[in-house]
Design a protein around this motif. Structure first.
Motif, PDB file in Angstrom:
ATOM      1  N   GLY A   1      11.549  -8.109   6.096  1.00  0.00           N
ATOM      2  CA  GLY A   1      10.456  -6.833   5.833  1.00  0.00           C
ATOM      3  C   GLY A   1       9.425  -7.224   4.984  1.00  0.00           C
ATOM      4  N   PRO A   2       8.737  -5.900   4.305  1.00  0.00           N
ATOM      5  CA  PRO A   2       7.553  -6.257   3.606  1.00  0.00           C
ATOM      6  C   PRO A   2       8.093  -7.107   2.274  1.00  0.00           C
ATOM      7  CG  PRO A   2       8.154  -4.021   3.643  1.00  0.00           C
ATOM      8  CD  PRO A   2       9.081  -4.568   4.636  1.00  0.00           C
ATOM      9  N   GLY A   3       7.135  -7.670   1.703  1.00  0.00           N
ATOM     10  CA  GLY A   3       7.425  -8.222   0.297  1.00  0.00           C
ATOM     11  C   GLY A   3       7.519  -7.118  -0.728  1.00  0.00           C
ATOM     12  N   ARG A   4       7.900  -7.586  -1.720  1.00  0.00           N
ATOM     13  CA  ARG A   4       8.267  -6.875  -2.911  1.00  0.00           C
ATOM     14  C   ARG A   4       7.679  -7.313  -4.120  1.00  0.00           C
ATOM     15  NH1 ARG A   4      14.627  -5.695  -1.726  1.00  0.00           N
ATOM     16  NH2 ARG A   4      14.263  -3.728  -0.577  1.00  0.00           N
ATOM     17  N   LYS A   5       7.190  -6.289  -4.942  1.00  0.00           N
ATOM     18  CA  LYS A   5       6.488  -6.639  -6.236  1.00  0.00           C
ATOM     19  C   LYS A   5       7.596  -6.801  -7.411  1.00  0.00           C
ATOM     20  CE  LYS A   5       2.150  -4.920  -8.465  1.00  0.00           C
ATOM     21  NZ  LYS A   5       1.386  -3.727  -8.624  1.00  0.00           N
ATOM     22  N   TYR A   6       7.894  -7.793  -8.084  1.00  0.00           N
ATOM     23  CA  TYR A   6       8.904  -7.960  -8.877  1.00  0.00           C
ATOM     24  C   TYR A   6       7.989  -7.901 -10.082  1.00  0.00           C
ATOM     25  CZ  TYR A   6      12.807  -9.275  -5.847  1.00  0.00           C
ATOM     26  OH  TYR A   6      13.761  -8.982  -4.906  1.00  0.00           O
TER      27      TYR A   6
END
Length: 115
Positions: A59-64
């Protein structure tokens, strides 16, 4: 809310949905994105967190978000202030004490510590 979000991030890098889910599990109810994401942006702007994009699994990336040293200092200071505030309010609202005062309606009395 800021202190609670910093506390969630103290466990390690995490992303917005996971922060909201952990706060909900802790009893804060459904935290809306319109509340959480501006707060996270402010934490980043103030140097309390760093941000890293990670690719998603299918899926789409995530902002950590990760606490910085300044963020950890802010968390420690905020926890200390909160504990003092909480103890002060608890002492004030405690039904024990020696000074009895009537409520405005006069139907109940409340105790207030005189120390």
């Amino acid at each position: 809310m800021e202190l609670c979000v910093l506390r969630v991030m103290a466990e390690g890098p995490t992303y917005g949905y996971a922060i909201a889910a952990e706060l909900a599990a802790a009893g804060f109810g459904d935290i809306k994105g319109g509340t959480l994401y501006p707060l996270l942006a402010r934490l980043e702007k103030n140097g309390l967190v760093t941000v890293e994009w990670r690719p998603g699994e299918g899926g789409p990336g995530r902002k950590y978000f990760t606490l910085t040293a300044a963020g950890r200092d802010q968390l420690d200071a905020g926890l200390a202030q909160w504990q003092v505030f909480s103890a002060t309010v608890s002492d004030h609202l405690s039904p024990t004490g020696t000074d009895q005062m009537a409520s405005p309606a006069g139907s109940r009395t409340y105790s207030r510590s005189t120390t």
